[in-house]
Design a protein around this motif. Structure first.
Motif, mmCIF file in Angstrom:
data_model
loop_
_atom_site.group_PDB
_atom_site.id
_atom_site.type_symbol
_atom_site.label_atom_id
_atom_site.label_comp_id
_atom_site.label_asym_id
_atom_site.label_seq_id
_atom_site.Cartn_x
_atom_site.Cartn_y
_atom_site.Cartn_z
ATOM 1 N N SER A 51 43.796 48.762 22.380
ATOM 2 C CA SER A 51 44.006 48.469 23.776
ATOM 3 C C SER A 51 43.681 47.235 24.467
ATOM 4 C CB SER A 51 42.973 49.615 24.673
ATOM 5 O OG SER A 51 41.771 49.242 24.111
ATOM 6 N N GLY A 52 43.994 46.794 25.644
ATOM 7 C CA GLY A 52 43.914 45.487 26.259
ATOM 8 C C GLY A 52 44.561 44.352 25.682
ATOM 9 N N SER A 53 45.564 44.757 24.683
ATOM 10 C CA SER A 53 46.502 43.646 24.216
ATOM 11 C C SER A 53 45.885 42.459 23.855
ATOM 12 C CB SER A 53 47.503 43.304 25.231
ATOM 13 O OG SER A 53 48.148 44.510 25.638
ATOM 14 N N LEU A 54 44.802 42.550 23.224
ATOM 15 C CA LEU A 54 43.689 41.455 22.712
ATOM 16 C C LEU A 54 44.082 41.567 21.382
ATOM 17 C CD1 LEU A 54 40.448 41.941 24.746
ATOM 18 C CD2 LEU A 54 42.448 40.329 25.166
ATOM 19 N N LYS A 55 44.231 40.374 20.501
ATOM 20 C CA LYS A 55 44.334 40.267 19.093
ATOM 21 C C LYS A 55 43.227 40.873 18.473
ATOM 22 C CE LYS A 55 47.776 36.601 19.730
ATOM 23 N NZ LYS A 55 47.785 35.209 19.542
ATOM 24 N N PRO A 56 43.228 41.584 17.578
ATOM 25 C CA PRO A 56 41.849 42.476 17.000
ATOM 26 C C PRO A 56 41.072 41.305 16.235
ATOM 27 C CG PRO A 56 43.784 43.260 15.829
ATOM 28 C CD PRO A 56 44.364 42.489 17.261
ATOM 29 N N GLY A 57 42.020 40.649 15.662
ATOM 30 C CA GLY A 57 41.621 39.417 14.586
ATOM 31 C C GLY A 57 40.888 38.358 15.121
ATOM 32 N N THR A 58 40.890 38.104 16.411
ATOM 33 C CA THR A 58 40.089 36.937 17.360
ATOM 34 C C THR A 58 39.146 37.317 18.045
ATOM 35 O OG1 THR A 58 41.532 37.260 19.271
ATOM 36 C CG2 THR A 58 42.546 35.939 17.598
ATOM 37 N N MET A 59 38.756 38.688 18.196
ATOM 38 C CA MET A 59 37.559 39.270 18.935
ATOM 39 C C MET A 59 36.336 39.870 18.045
ATOM 40 S SD MET A 59 38.704 39.258 22.044
ATOM 41 C CE MET A 59 37.523 40.453 22.792
ATOM 42 N N PRO A 60 35.106 39.531 18.402
ATOM 43 C CA PRO A 60 34.237 40.149 17.446
ATOM 44 C C PRO A 60 33.889 41.616 17.678
ATOM 45 C CG PRO A 60 33.368 38.810 19.147
ATOM 46 C CD PRO A 60 34.981 38.796 19.106
ATOM 47 N N TYR A 61 34.321 42.141 18.782
ATOM 48 C CA TYR A 61 33.947 43.548 18.855
ATOM 49 C C TYR A 61 35.024 44.487 19.599
ATOM 50 C CZ TYR A 61 29.234 41.194 19.565
ATOM 51 O OH TYR A 61 28.256 40.569 19.312
ATOM 52 N N LYS A 62 34.954 45.560 19.284
ATOM 53 C CA LYS A 62 35.960 46.547 19.570
ATOM 54 C C LYS A 62 35.328 47.834 19.639
ATOM 55 C CE LYS A 62 40.068 47.912 20.745
ATOM 56 N NZ LYS A 62 40.657 47.291 21.977
ATOM 57 N N THR A 63 35.813 48.770 20.540
ATOM 58 C CA THR A 63 35.268 50.297 20.703
ATOM 59 C C THR A 63 36.738 51.126 20.880
ATOM 60 O OG1 THR A 63 33.743 49.423 22.041
ATOM 61 C CG2 THR A 63 34.105 51.718 22.278
ATOM 62 N N SER A 96 32.983 32.925 12.110
ATOM 63 C CA SER A 96 31.748 32.704 12.030
ATOM 64 C C SER A 96 31.238 31.624 12.798
ATOM 65 C CB SER A 96 31.902 32.277 10.418
ATOM 66 O OG SER A 96 32.497 31.263 10.221
ATOM 67 N N GLY A 97 32.034 30.593 13.339
ATOM 68 C CA GLY A 97 31.574 29.746 14.164
ATOM 69 C C GLY A 97 30.877 30.161 15.528
ATOM 70 N N ILE A 98 31.267 31.400 15.871
ATOM 71 C CA ILE A 98 30.702 31.810 17.200
ATOM 72 C C ILE A 98 29.260 32.475 16.984
ATOM 73 C CG2 ILE A 98 31.197 33.469 19.007
ATOM 74 C CD1 ILE A 98 34.134 33.513 18.194
ATOM 75 N N ASN A 99 28.252 31.724 17.316
ATOM 76 C CA ASN A 99 26.913 31.815 17.322
ATOM 77 C C ASN A 99 26.217 32.035 18.421
ATOM 78 O OD1 ASN A 99 26.905 32.443 14.642
ATOM 79 N ND2 ASN A 99 26.929 30.191 14.119
ATOM 80 N N ASP A 100 26.975 31.372 19.424
ATOM 81 C CA ASP A 100 26.461 31.230 20.854
ATOM 82 C C ASP A 100 26.161 32.587 21.395
ATOM 83 O OD1 ASP A 100 26.185 30.913 23.650
ATOM 84 O OD2 ASP A 100 26.705 28.903 23.296
ATOM 85 N N LEU A 105 28.051 37.696 24.201
ATOM 86 C CA LEU A 105 28.013 38.552 25.285
ATOM 87 C C LEU A 105 29.123 38.821 26.056
ATOM 88 C CD1 LEU A 105 25.981 40.615 26.587
ATOM 89 C CD2 LEU A 105 25.159 38.432 28.029
ATOM 90 N N ASP A 106 29.715 37.656 26.295
ATOM 91 C CA ASP A 106 31.028 37.545 27.060
ATOM 92 C C ASP A 106 31.961 38.426 26.430
ATOM 93 O OD1 ASP A 106 30.114 35.996 29.048
ATOM 94 O OD2 ASP A 106 31.225 34.149 28.287
ATOM 95 N N TYR A 107 32.480 38.343 25.103
ATOM 96 C CA TYR A 107 33.153 39.326 24.295
ATOM 97 C C TYR A 107 32.549 40.619 24.433
ATOM 98 C CZ TYR A 107 35.866 35.587 21.812
ATOM 99 O OH TYR A 107 36.535 34.675 21.368
#
Length: 126
Positions: A51-63, A96-100, A105-107
């Motif tokens: 859902s949301g048409s977001l590529k799952p491999g590019t997002m850290p979170y999913k519900t 792994s580089g997303i540590n900010d 929180l935005d994701y």
């Protein structure tokens, strides 16, 4: 309809404390594997895993929302989650580089807004 919420997003557990929320430690792929296991046990998808048409491999979170009750194996739900696992592998990037914390929180908020829209819409997969 009774349902359960499976997520790897810590903001969902904070925001939906009165719901049946099950947190999965790890990536979206680990979440997809846990959801697939539940589908094999008779739970059915109520919300499309992509859902949301977001590529799952590019997002850290999913519900993902599933029925809390069990029935026979739902082949449509199994197809959707298997297809989502395949899509995850096709779109996987190094996160792994997303540590900010602000970026994470935005994701998390994007995922939270998708869940809110789903719950407010009342749309359920057939």
């Amino acid at each position: 309809m009774d349902f359960m919420i499976m997520t790897n997003n810590p903001e969902i557990a904070k925001s939906y404390q009165d719901f049946n929320v099950y947190c999965v430690e790890g990536t979206i792929l680990q979440l997809f594997f846990n959801v697939r296991d539940l589908i094999h046990k008779g739970h059915r998808l109520l919300m499309h895993p992509l859902s949301g048409s977001l590529k799952p491999g590019t997002m850290p979170y999913k519900t993902i929302v599933l029925t809390s009750g069990k029935a026979q194996l739902d082949l449509e739900s199994l197809y959707y989650i298997e297809n989502s696992i395949e899509t995850y592998h096709k779109t996987k990037t190094d996160l792994s580089g997303i540590n900010d914390q602000e970026i994470l929180l935005d994701y998390a908020m994007v995922d939270l807004l998708h869940l809110q829209a789903f719950l407010e819409s009342g749309i359920v997969l057939s």
